[in-house]
Design an enzyme around this catalytic site. Structure first.
Site, PDB file in Angstrom:
ATOM      1  N   LYS A 110       0.835  -1.209   0.000  1.00 58.44           N
ATOM      2  CA  LYS A 110       0.000   0.000   0.000  1.00 58.44           C
ATOM      3  C   LYS A 110       0.867   1.256   0.000  1.00 58.44           C
ATOM      4  CE  LYS A 110      -3.913  -2.362   2.143  1.00 58.44           C
ATOM      5  NZ  LYS A 110      -4.695  -2.680   3.357  1.00 58.44           N
ATOM      6  N   GLN A 148      -4.758  -1.211   9.581  1.00 62.48           N
ATOM      7  CA  GLN A 148      -4.668  -2.535   8.975  1.00 62.48           C
ATOM      8  C   GLN A 148      -5.304  -3.576   9.896  1.00 62.48           C
ATOM      9  OE1 GLN A 148      -3.683  -3.113   5.866  1.00 62.48           O
ATOM     10  NE2 GLN A 148      -3.996  -5.316   6.024  1.00 62.48           N
ATOM     11  N   ASP A 198     -10.658   3.443   4.332  1.00 62.51           N
ATOM     12  CA  ASP A 198     -11.068   2.052   4.129  1.00 62.51           C
ATOM     13  C   ASP A 198     -12.587   1.904   4.053  1.00 62.51           C
ATOM     14  OD1 ASP A 198      -9.582  -0.168   3.683  1.00 62.51           O
ATOM     15  OD2 ASP A 198      -8.928  -0.404   5.751  1.00 62.51           O
TER      16      ASP A 198
HETATM   17  N1  GUN Z   1      -7.017  -6.675   6.014  1.00 62.28           N
HETATM   18  C1  GUN Z   1      -7.340  -7.403   4.928  1.00 62.28           C
HETATM   19  N2  GUN Z   1      -7.937  -6.640   4.002  1.00 62.28           N
HETATM   20  C2  GUN Z   1      -7.994  -5.388   4.505  1.00 62.28           C
HETATM   21  C3  GUN Z   1      -8.498  -4.155   4.014  1.00 62.28           C
HETATM   22  O1  GUN Z   1      -9.035  -4.034   2.920  1.00 62.28           O
HETATM   23  N3  GUN Z   1      -8.360  -3.118   4.861  1.00 62.28           N
HETATM   24  C4  GUN Z   1      -7.792  -3.229   6.088  1.00 62.28           C
HETATM   25  N4  GUN Z   1      -7.711  -2.135   6.849  1.00 62.28           N
HETATM   26  N5  GUN Z   1      -7.316  -4.336   6.567  1.00 62.28           N
HETATM   27  C5  GUN Z   1      -7.422  -5.423   5.783  1.00 62.28           C
END
Ligand code: GUN
Length: 294
Positions: A58, A102, A125
């Site tokens: 990311k 995350q 998100d």
């Molecule tokens: N863990 C797995 N997929 C995601 C996601 O799309 N966002 C976040 N914050 N954590 C994740």
């Protein structure tokens, strides 16, 4: 000899690259006029190796489109108060347009309290209850990244959703529930399946569009799939194969499914890159809104 067909690949890697290209142009148009760059804060708690890899991807993606990223890394034993304090600082920061926590968080932390502490307009998100409420009521807002990425991919390949039978396996807040709402908003007839669903195979057999987010490697078998269906595999699993080589699989038995389906996402290179592209898109949207640039 009977002809063996292979499904068309829904190329998330290429589609995400296209989205990133558009975002990069948008960002440079703003910065060339003297505006600051967009900023995304990433909060990572603990040392889960998969989470560390996702966060690294990311951050690299941010850099490539001109988004500044700020990593806030905490040890696995970080307290609720420490993480909440971090969110508060990021909420108040003028250079942070998006915040991403995350997931999953270590078990002793309250995920819902942390997500709810975030300013909804910085929720990159799309997982704050306010943004999920906007999705539920069909209003514009920041959308969860994986579901929105799935919808972009379906749209890109011209998959007809109106009147289609869409089946979603998995009912998480992160993927299953929001993607079901998005498919319904496109006038698909949606069935959500989960661990207690009876005759799952029969339900899946009826799917014109199948989205699988169950978190179990090769869970969906080839003979469950309706011939001609469109299959979206959200899962990603890293296992050791022969010779200790790392093997990446999804929630669907890809080899078997691709000889039955009309279209299918590969793993890797399907949904994963779309999730990251959507995160960048959400961050740029928040930034443009905050700076009044739309
Ligand atoms: N863990 C797995 N997929 C995601 C996601 O799309 N966002 C976040 N914050 N954590 C994740």
């Amino acid at each position: 000899m009977p002809e063996t067909k292979t499904a068309e690949i829904l190329d998330g890697k290429a589609c995400a690259a296209e989205t990133r290209g558009g975002l990069k142009e948008r960002v440079s148009a703003h910065t060339e006029k003297g505006n600051r760059a967009p900023g995304l804060a990433v909060v990572l708690v603990g040392d889960d190796s998969a989470s560390e890899l996702y966060v690294k991807n990311k951050i690299t993606a941010c850099k490539n489109v001109g988004i500044e990223s700020f990593l806030h890394k905490y040890p696995a034993d970080a307290t609720q108060e420490e993480v909440m304090k971090c969110i508060k600082i990021l909420n108040d920061s003028d250079t942070v347009d998006g915040i991403l926590v995350q997931l999953p968080l270590p078990k002793h932390l309250s995920e819902s309290e942390i997500l709810e502490a975030m300013r909804p307009d910085k929720d990159a998100d799309g997982l704050h209850p306010y943004n999920l409420g906007l999705l539920l009521t069909g209003k514009p807002g920041l959308r969860p990244c994986t579901p929105a990425g799935v919808m972009t991919l379906l749209d890109k390949y011209g998959v007809k959703l109106e009147g289609a039978n869409a089946v979603v396996i998995g009912r998480s807040n992160l993927v299953g529930k929001p993607v079901a709402l998005m498919l319904m908003q496109k006038n698909a007839t949606v069935t959500i399946c989960h661990s207690r669903t009876k005759d799952l195979k029969e339900v899946v057999r009826n799917a014109d569009v199948l989205v699988v987010a169950i978190g179990k490697s090769k869970f969906v078998q080839g003979d469950w799939i309706k011939p001609g269906a469109v299959v979206i595999d959200v899962g990603i699993h890293y296992t050791k194969g022969d010779n200790e080589k790392s093997v990446i699989t999804g929630d669907v038995d890809y080899a078997a499914a691709s000889s039955v389906a009309r279209m299918i996402t590969p793993v890797p290179g399907g949904v994963g890159p779309m999730t990251v592209a959507q995160l960048l898109a959400n961050t740029v949207c928040s930034y443009e809104k905050r700076l009044g640039l739309n």
